[in-house]
Design a protein around this motif. Structure first.
Motif, mmCIF file in Angstrom:
data_model
loop_
_atom_site.group_PDB
_atom_site.id
_atom_site.type_symbol
_atom_site.label_atom_id
_atom_site.label_comp_id
_atom_site.label_asym_id
_atom_site.label_seq_id
_atom_site.Cartn_x
_atom_site.Cartn_y
_atom_site.Cartn_z
ATOM 1 N N SER A 54 -32.610 8.698 -26.646
ATOM 2 C CA SER A 54 -32.420 7.475 -25.857
ATOM 3 C C SER A 54 -33.785 6.859 -25.552
ATOM 4 N N ARG A 56 -35.001 6.405 -22.642
ATOM 5 C CA ARG A 56 -35.601 7.242 -21.588
ATOM 6 C C ARG A 56 -36.256 8.486 -22.195
ATOM 7 N N ARG A 59 -39.528 7.509 -23.662
ATOM 8 C CA ARG A 59 -40.570 7.311 -22.630
ATOM 9 C C ARG A 59 -41.108 8.654 -22.127
ATOM 10 N N LEU A 60 -40.202 9.581 -21.819
ATOM 11 C CA LEU A 60 -40.655 10.875 -21.296
ATOM 12 C C LEU A 60 -41.342 11.712 -22.383
ATOM 13 N N GLU A 72 -34.553 14.545 -25.477
ATOM 14 C CA GLU A 72 -33.180 14.033 -25.333
ATOM 15 C C GLU A 72 -32.218 15.179 -24.976
ATOM 16 N N LEU A 75 -32.751 16.225 -21.383
ATOM 17 C CA LEU A 75 -32.145 15.297 -20.421
ATOM 18 C C LEU A 75 -30.624 15.472 -20.363
ATOM 19 N N ASP A 247 -40.401 8.325 -9.586
ATOM 20 C CA ASP A 247 -39.160 7.938 -10.249
ATOM 21 C C ASP A 247 -39.340 8.085 -11.746
ATOM 22 N N TYR A 248 -38.615 9.033 -12.328
ATOM 23 C CA TYR A 248 -38.737 9.270 -13.760
ATOM 24 C C TYR A 248 -37.689 8.502 -14.578
ATOM 25 N N GLY A 249 -37.149 7.477 -13.980
ATOM 26 C CA GLY A 249 -36.304 6.514 -14.707
ATOM 27 C C GLY A 249 -35.045 7.085 -15.282
#
Lengths: 249, 249
Positions: A54, A56, A59-60, A72, A75, A247-249
């Motif tokens: 994803s 997110r 980004r991470l 992924e 998460l 905040d890790y979104g």
């Protein structure tokens, strides 16, 4: 080597028989089994080429210098991201505990571009294995499914229980007398199953020398079921440290 | 019962002799000794009536619901306050590690209104004891001076090394092969002395059943000195969690 569908109880009993000159398992033994072989038997291997990260996860992955496909999966297995730093992705697993990478690992997997998830419900896996071993042997046996986690403050991985059956996960010592009759404080909690897991890490080792099953004899467990691995995990919202620092979104 | 000035090496050797039918200590044994009896032998008992709390100690005692005289001692032994909450005072000790109450404890002390500080320099205490035991026995012996610490994320106290001599405190596994030849990651560090300490907690117990010395046989340590307990502690400023969440004055 353990493969999907293998009967772990049968493998453990036959390995214990082959190794010893006495009875393979005796009443009161605790069998510490790595989560890794439980996962393998449960078929928790994931082909990374099948994983679509994803936004997110991308980004991470950039923040942590990790493979976005693995991020992924992390998460998907996690309830919250606690820390993301170069080389570090610490999360609270949907199972409740906090650890790096949700326990997802590529070591000792043996297939390129594959990783192994933790057992789907390691507490239930422990209960099933305990029942199978106790039934097969006719004596009370305890089971701890183990992993090793890094930790705040200190270097190196120590043992933790992912599932526990047939022994207390946690022993409360509050109010017990010390040598002089003074009551022990509220801080006196004895995490029996985690200590067994650390003993198994000490004896089992890691890497190519790793031994996935360790028999801990002499603790004299009675095979009863009191509580579960949840007793060892600070509930979400009550831990001073399992809190995201941003905040890790 | 250990008292100030006692010769711990002599006590350990005589207790080991009395207990066994084989040799008391054999080459490669690791002797895990609680910091508590090392402190007692070193005379680290403090009479609380002799302690005058500072204003800062009074403030933190009010926040934590603790005895201001004990808090004063904690502050004298500490480099930083990491968390202060009702029932909790977590500090980074001047020795480098982070723990509750700087390891100061009233359990198993046996005198009202007295507490016991940690050994003044437990790494040096471990080295001295290791030398005394190795010289007396003529074989290589390892020593770990132990304590038990609470931990973030999980419930209960596990073992930690306060001092270590005659064995590796930490074993680096990075780059070692797994079962399939894949190199282990940078996260693969094996905190040998802490795992020995946890085994000693598992076997030694706490409270009135507590056994202050545990012999760990079969690890095959060679008595050499490589590194120290400092290898097990994340250096100040590098740990994501050993950071004060506010100004504790």
């Amino acid at each position: 080597m353990v493969a999907e569908g293998d009967d772990l109880a049968a493998l453990i009993l036959s390995a214990a028989q082959a190794g010893g000159d006495g009875p393979s398992l005796v009443g009161g033994d605790v069998v510490a089994v790595t989560g890794k072989i439980v996962s393998k038997a449960e078929g928790r291997l994931v082909d990374l080429s099948s994983v679509e990260p994803s936004p997110r996860a991308h980004r991470l992955a950039a923040v942590t210098d990790k493979d976005a496909r693995v991020v992924e999966l992390v998460l998907r297995e996690s309830a919250a991201v606690i820390r993301a730093r170069p080389g570090v992705l610490l999360v609270t697993h949907t199972l409740g505990f906090t650890s790096a990478m949700a326990g997802i690992d590529a070591s000792n997997v043996g297939r390129d571009d594959h990783v192994l998830l933790l057992p789907e419900n390691p507490q239930r896996s422990a209960e099933r294995l305990q029942e199978a071993l106790s039934t097969a042997t006719g004596v009370p046996i305890g089971v701890v499914i183990t992993d090793s986690h890094g930790r705040p403050f200190r270097v190196g991985n120590t043992g933790v229980a992912l599932g526990v059956a047939g022994l207390d996960a946690l022993v409360e010592l509050e109010g017990e007398p010390d040598l002089f009759g003074r009551a022990l404080s509220t801080a006196s909690k004895f995490p029996l199953a985690d200590l067994v897991a650390s003993a198994a890490v000490l004896l089992g080792g890691e890497g190519s020398q790793g031994t996935p099953v360790v028999i801990v004899r002499g603790l004299g467990v009675d095979g009863g079921r009191r509580g579960s691995v949840a007793d060892l995990v600070r509930p979400v919202g009550t831990d001073m440290f399992a809190v995201p620092d941003r905040d890790y979104g």
